[in-house]
Design a protein around this motif. Structure first.
Motif, short mmCIF file in Angstrom:
data_model
loop_
_atom_site.label_atom_id
_atom_site.label_comp_id
_atom_site.label_asym_id
_atom_site.label_seq_id
_atom_site.Cartn_x
_atom_site.Cartn_y
_atom_site.Cartn_z
N LYS A 102 1.40 -1.03 0.12
CA LYS A 102 0.24 -0.03 0.16
C LYS A 102 0.82 1.24 -0.14
O LYS A 102 1.37 1.27 0.76
N ILE A 103 0.71 2.14 -1.17
CA ILE A 103 1.89 2.87 -1.65
C ILE A 103 0.79 3.92 -1.04
O ILE A 103 -0.20 4.72 -1.61
N ALA A 104 1.40 5.08 -0.32
CA ALA A 104 1.12 6.64 -0.26
C ALA A 104 2.00 7.65 -1.62
O ALA A 104 3.15 8.07 -1.31
N ILE A 105 1.41 8.07 -2.41
CA ILE A 105 2.03 8.62 -4.02
C ILE A 105 2.03 10.09 -3.24
O ILE A 105 1.10 10.75 -3.07
N LEU A 106 3.17 10.92 -2.57
CA LEU A 106 2.34 12.53 -2.91
C LEU A 106 3.41 13.57 -4.19
O LEU A 106 4.55 13.10 -4.25
N GLY A 107 2.40 14.09 -4.77
CA GLY A 107 2.06 14.25 -5.48
C GLY A 107 1.87 14.26 -7.26
O GLY A 107 2.62 13.04 -7.10
N LEU A 108 0.81 14.38 -7.62
CA LEU A 108 0.82 13.67 -9.32
C LEU A 108 0.86 14.99 -9.94
O LEU A 108 1.50 14.14 -11.53
N TYR A 131 -2.18 12.39 -2.88
CA TYR A 131 -2.34 13.00 -2.70
C TYR A 131 -1.62 13.89 -3.40
O TYR A 131 -1.03 14.09 -3.97
N ASP A 132 -2.27 15.17 -4.14
CA ASP A 132 -1.49 16.19 -4.64
C ASP A 132 -2.51 17.73 -4.40
O ASP A 132 -3.83 18.07 -4.02
N PRO A 133 -1.82 19.06 -3.65
CA PRO A 133 -2.33 19.89 -3.34
C PRO A 133 -3.47 20.54 -4.65
O PRO A 133 -4.38 21.52 -3.82
N ILE A 180 -1.66 14.90 3.64
CA ILE A 180 -0.51 14.42 3.37
C ILE A 180 -0.83 13.10 4.55
O ILE A 180 -0.15 12.03 3.86
N TYR A 181 -1.22 13.42 5.64
CA TYR A 181 -1.01 12.67 6.90
C TYR A 181 -2.49 11.36 6.46
O TYR A 181 -2.13 10.16 6.75
N ASP A 182 -3.18 11.56 5.79
CA ASP A 182 -5.18 10.98 5.03
C ASP A 182 -3.85 10.04 4.09
O ASP A 182 -4.07 9.07 4.12
N ALA A 183 -2.91 10.33 3.32
CA ALA A 183 -2.10 9.42 2.22
C ALA A 183 -1.74 8.35 2.86
O ALA A 183 -0.82 7.25 2.62
N LEU A 184 -0.72 9.10 4.48
CA LEU A 184 0.13 8.25 4.74
C LEU A 184 -0.06 7.06 5.45
O LEU A 184 0.50 5.95 5.90
#
Ligand code: UDX
Length: 417
Positions: free
Chosen positions: A299-305, A336-338, A358-362
């Motif tokens: 299960k991977i958290a991706i930050l930035g799309l 997650y991406d802003p 961020i934390y919802d993704a992590l």
């Protein structure tokens, strides 16, 4: 001056609103009625920092129309899309069609300014459509998404291709307040300049990525090598940030189009081809680095799309290939991406989870993968992160994060910690 902007996309909107800021009266025209209605409400359909404020500030000098007959001024900017057609060549059909339409309705001599990125020789074709009823000028843009307003108002140069003094005088009036930055040249060289500039920037990035891959194998540190070579003012520090490479609506389109211009003229653009090849492989390399670590699904958290920070644009973003690769190996993705989540949903649909922050993704993730270097990711609270992540593992596609030592950290072109 009264200036018309035909095509209200990323380039047209920024160009027109900034020309209004320079004091001109602007008429925007677009054949997308919905877009025109949004703009009439002083809303901007794209995310471009500072643009909406400028629109509101200059609203009394700006009009939005849907009918091209209402968009005929003495100076008419063509800011129409030139997307790649199925064999990669720039499709100039929109510009040709609009030129034919304009040629039918103009009554006296106009200045047609080709702002769109077009193959060398396109302005010649447009000149033939107008005959002696228009001066045709090449004025390519060098605007970076997310910095477009700044780049327009603070240009390194304004390249203008003209073939007569009248056109030159008119364009000096258009850019009066920025006139010290104007470089006049012949039209074909101006058309070529745009492709050469983008291709060089793209290959500079692919070069540093190729060196980064070798650094990783030899134990060198690409961040140090970047400083080591970038300190040479013939090389320069910019566009030497190693990572998962380039995306967006321009580099991919313009490098491909340049190769096709070469083919049509019997010249093989070997270096540009290599830049594209390295760029595509950079995404594969990074995806496999993640797969090889987890071996099986995770299960991977991706930050930035988005294809880069300060934009919501997902066009040819590296995140698309990387996420699709991980999904094909049954990874679970929380992203997650802003700014880009809305556009991401058009691409990934229900295949991934869209995190609210961020934390919802992590939360409950087996690792953090950073794909876009948004400033807000600089301030991740690692105390929270280490509590909510299943595993403290980071794959940093932009060498951007500085996590505490208890996180396993993998960048690109960096020695093992
Ligand atoms: C580019 C050109 O910069 C601009 O002059 C032209 O008019 C349009 O194309 P843009 O595509 O908006 O602008 O983005 P840019 O900031 O150039 O970045 C392009 C891509 O290169 C992004 O995906 C970015 O992440 C990547 N990049 C940029 C790197 O990978 N490393 C770098 O050092 C710089």
């Amino acid at each position: 001056m009264k200036i018309s902007i035909i095509g209200s996309g990323y380039v047209g909107l920024t160009t027109g609103i900034c020309l209004a800021e320079l004091g001109h009266e602007i008429i925007f025209m677009d054949n997308n009625k919905e877009k025109i209605e949004v703009l009439k409400k002083l809303e901007i359909p794209i995310y471009e920092p500072g643009l909406k404020e400028l629109l509101i500030k200059n609203k009394d000098r700006i009009k939005f129309v849907f009918d091209i007959k209402e968009a005929v001024s003495d100076v008419i900017f063509l800011c129409l899309p030139t997307p790649p057609n199925n064999n990669g060549e720039a499709d100039i059909n929109s510009i040709i069609q609009v030129s034919i339409e304009l040629a039918k309705i103009i009554k006296d001599k106009k200045t047609i300014v080709v702002k769109s990125t077009v193959p060398v020789g396109t302005c010649e074709k447009i000149k033939q459509i107008f005959g002696n009823r228009a001066n045709v000028v090449s004025n390519p843009e060098f605007l970076r998404e997310g910095y477009a307003v700044y780049d327009f108002m603070n240009p390194d140069r304004i390249v203008i291709g003209v073939d007569n003094d009248e056109a030159k005088r008119i364009m000096k009036n258009v850019y009066e307040k920025l006139k010290e930055k104007i470089i006049f040249m012949d039209i074909k060289s101006a058309e070529m300049t745009k492709y050469a500039a983008n291709a060089f920037l793209a290959l500079k990035i692919s070069f540093i990525n190729e060196i980064a891959n070798l650094c990783e194998k030899t134990g060198a540190n690409i961040k140090n090598v970047k400083v080591g070579i970038g300190s040479d003012n013939r090389i320069g520090m910019s566009f030497l940030n190693a990572g998962i490479g380039w995306g967006g609506s321009c580099f991919p389109k313009d490098t491909l189009a340049l190769i096709k211009i070469g083919e049509k003229n019997g010249v093989e653009m070997k270096i540009v081809k290599a830049a594209i090849d390295v760029n595509i492989k950079q995404r594969e390399m990074f995806s496999k680095k993640i797969l090889n670590y987890y071996k099986d699904k995770a299960k991977i958290a991706i930050l930035g799309l988005a294809f880069k920070p300060n934009t919501d644009d997902m066009r040819d973003a590296p995140s698309i290939d990387i996420i699709n690769f991980l999904l094909s190996r049954n990874f679970e993705i929380k992203a997650y991406d802003p700014k880009a989540l809305k556009n991401a949903k058009q691409i990934f649909g229900e295949k991934i989870y869209y995190a609210s922050d961020i934390y919802d993704a992590l939360k409950d993730s087996d690792g953090l993968v950073l794909l876009t270097e948004w400033d807000e990711f600089k301030n991740i609270d690692w105390n929270i992160a280490r509590k909510i992540m299943n595993k403290k593992i980071i794959f940093d596609g932009r060498n951007f994060l500085k996590p505490p030592k208890d996180f396993e950290y993998y960048g690109i072109g960096l020695p093992k910690e």
